[in-house]
Design a protein around this motif. Sequence first.
Motif, PDB file in Angstrom:
ATOM      1  N   ARG A 296       0.977  -1.239   0.066  1.00 42.41           N
ATOM      2  CA  ARG A 296      -0.007   0.004  -0.111  1.00 42.41           C
ATOM      3  C   ARG A 296       0.916   1.302   0.079  1.00 42.41           C
ATOM      4  O   ARG A 296       0.422   2.219  -0.711  1.00 42.41           O
ATOM      5  N   ARG A 297       1.929   1.287   0.682  1.00 43.18           N
ATOM      6  CA  ARG A 297       2.885   2.432   0.876  1.00 43.18           C
ATOM      7  C   ARG A 297       3.606   2.789  -0.317  1.00 43.18           C
ATOM      8  O   ARG A 297       3.782   3.862  -0.646  1.00 43.18           O
ATOM      9  N   PHE A 298       4.124   1.786  -0.998  1.00 44.10           N
ATOM     10  CA  PHE A 298       5.162   1.771  -1.979  1.00 44.10           C
ATOM     11  C   PHE A 298       4.377   1.778  -3.436  1.00 44.10           C
ATOM     12  O   PHE A 298       4.786   2.357  -4.586  1.00 44.10           O
ATOM     13  N   VAL A 299       3.707   0.736  -3.367  1.00 41.56           N
ATOM     14  CA  VAL A 299       2.821   0.395  -4.965  1.00 41.56           C
ATOM     15  C   VAL A 299       1.728   1.401  -5.194  1.00 41.56           C
ATOM     16  O   VAL A 299       1.599   1.898  -6.181  1.00 41.56           O
ATOM     17  N   LYS A 300       0.897   1.255  -4.019  1.00 44.70           N
ATOM     18  CA  LYS A 300      -0.346   2.008  -4.111  1.00 44.70           C
ATOM     19  C   LYS A 300      -0.158   3.565  -4.033  1.00 44.70           C
ATOM     20  O   LYS A 300      -1.128   4.332  -4.361  1.00 44.70           O
ATOM     21  N   LYS A 301       1.062   3.925  -3.053  1.00 39.72           N
ATOM     22  CA  LYS A 301       1.126   5.279  -3.009  1.00 39.72           C
ATOM     23  C   LYS A 301       0.250   5.764  -2.099  1.00 39.72           C
ATOM     24  O   LYS A 301      -0.203   6.827  -2.218  1.00 39.72           O
ATOM     25  N   ALA A 302      -0.252   4.809  -1.019  1.00 41.55           N
ATOM     26  CA  ALA A 302      -1.313   5.254   0.092  1.00 41.55           C
ATOM     27  C   ALA A 302      -0.841   4.951   1.235  1.00 41.55           C
ATOM     28  O   ALA A 302      -1.338   3.886   1.994  1.00 41.55           O
ATOM     29  N   PRO A 303       0.141   5.716   1.677  1.00 39.40           N
ATOM     30  CA  PRO A 303       0.805   5.529   3.058  1.00 39.40           C
ATOM     31  C   PRO A 303      -0.370   5.521   4.162  1.00 39.40           C
ATOM     32  O   PRO A 303      -0.216   4.927   5.252  1.00 39.40           O
ATOM     33  N   ALA A 304      -1.290   6.474   3.921  1.00 36.57           N
ATOM     34  CA  ALA A 304      -2.508   6.450   4.990  1.00 36.57           C
ATOM     35  C   ALA A 304      -3.223   5.211   5.394  1.00 36.57           C
ATOM     36  O   ALA A 304      -3.538   4.648   6.383  1.00 36.57           O
ATOM     37  N   SER A 305      -3.295   4.369   4.317  1.00 36.53           N
ATOM     38  CA  SER A 305      -3.846   3.144   4.339  1.00 36.53           C
ATOM     39  C   SER A 305      -2.974   2.011   4.855  1.00 36.53           C
ATOM     40  O   SER A 305      -3.557   1.098   5.150  1.00 36.53           O
ATOM     41  N   ALA A 306      -1.653   2.428   4.784  1.00 36.22           N
ATOM     42  CA  ALA A 306      -0.837   1.517   5.293  1.00 36.22           C
ATOM     43  C   ALA A 306      -0.801   1.241   6.633  1.00 36.22           C
ATOM     44  O   ALA A 306      -0.366   0.356   7.307  1.00 36.22           O
ATOM     45  N   ARG A 307      -0.779   2.647   7.287  1.00 38.70           N
ATOM     46  CA  ARG A 307      -0.674   2.724   8.914  1.00 38.70           C
ATOM     47  C   ARG A 307      -1.702   1.836   9.518  1.00 38.70           C
ATOM     48  O   ARG A 307      -0.917   1.167  10.571  1.00 38.70           O
ATOM     49  N   PRO A 308      -2.769   1.427   9.572  1.00 42.73           N
ATOM     50  CA  PRO A 308      -3.399   0.552  10.233  1.00 42.73           C
ATOM     51  C   PRO A 308      -2.832  -0.887  10.319  1.00 42.73           C
ATOM     52  O   PRO A 308      -2.902  -1.435  10.941  1.00 42.73           O
ATOM     53  N   LEU A 309      -2.314  -1.282   8.982  1.00 41.66           N
ATOM     54  CA  LEU A 309      -1.764  -2.446   8.918  1.00 41.66           C
ATOM     55  C   LEU A 309      -0.426  -2.720   9.790  1.00 41.66           C
ATOM     56  O   LEU A 309      -0.162  -3.486  10.593  1.00 41.66           O
TER      57      LEU A 309
END
Length: 335
Positions: A296-309
């Motif tokens: 999520r952080r590096f491929v989707k470029k969505a760090p906010a969605s990576a945080r809960p994981l």
Amino acid sequence: MKKYLLVVGMLSASAGPLHAQQNLIYFDRHMFQPTAPRCTAAFCKADRAHSAGHETQAIKIATEALNEGELSPMEHLAFLWLRGDAFEKRGQFDDAIADETSVIASNGDQDIVTVAYLTRGAAYFNKYDDVKAMADFNKVVARFPDAFRGYQWRGWVYAMTGNEPAALADFEAAEKRTSATANNVIQSYASMFFLEEKFGQAAKAYSSALQLEPTVPVLGRWRHLASVNAGAGDGEEFKTNVTHANLEEWPGPLIKMLLGQMSEEAASQSLNDGKFKFHESRDWLCEQMFVSAEWRRFVKKAPASARPLYERVISSCPRSDEVQESRNALKHLGA
């Protein structure tokens, strides 16, 4: 390393027989693995379950054998050690410590006692009791100075407590004492560099590991994550690195997700489908959550969605590099 949850029964790559009373159980002295047909049916069955990750089954078989009370002293210690090791893999660290402490207190066969120190040290390590873990790993090194596992585990205590010089010294000592399993030690270097956020060095170490074992899928995956964390695109190299890997084996679904060949939902669901659902080890779930967060952080470029994981890994997983790496990631995300 599961990465810390290693096959702690293996002390060294060298061989030498260890016989139980009346030859009912036959062990390779340092690999501590039963060899048919001399091992008892119950022990072989328990060990096969344990080796396959079916810890509940292994504990059940071992407990039944121990309760029957018709075991030789050697068999009793072997079942007690195996059950303790299965408890450790399940995350029941207090139960593991209790069983291995009983083995140690028996002052019985010294090879099994030494392996009990190793398993108990791993349980203490996973309970974040580094003082007791270090004491047990020191015992292993003192009792088996030519075996690599004591140095390797002690090196991980040093690495996790920020003592890189001591960690490197122990990893080097482990490397000198092994040949067939040298790649395991190389991965220790790589994992330590990843933990320290020295991602370029980690990627180089994982590349070295891949040269030795190009068919192991997890090495290609860790090499890729080290590269993306270092800010280097390695898409084509990643594809090449996993060409020879069997992606039908774990962590194949995670690699397919990173390659864009499988959705995150399908990769996550794979833990409950087919052959993967029979594996109890929690590190697979923790690995899945961590890799999904990195995706999520590096491929989707969505760090906010990576945080809960990342937060779930920290809150629910046993001590592992994924936990520390998740803490590092949250630090960069401003947590």
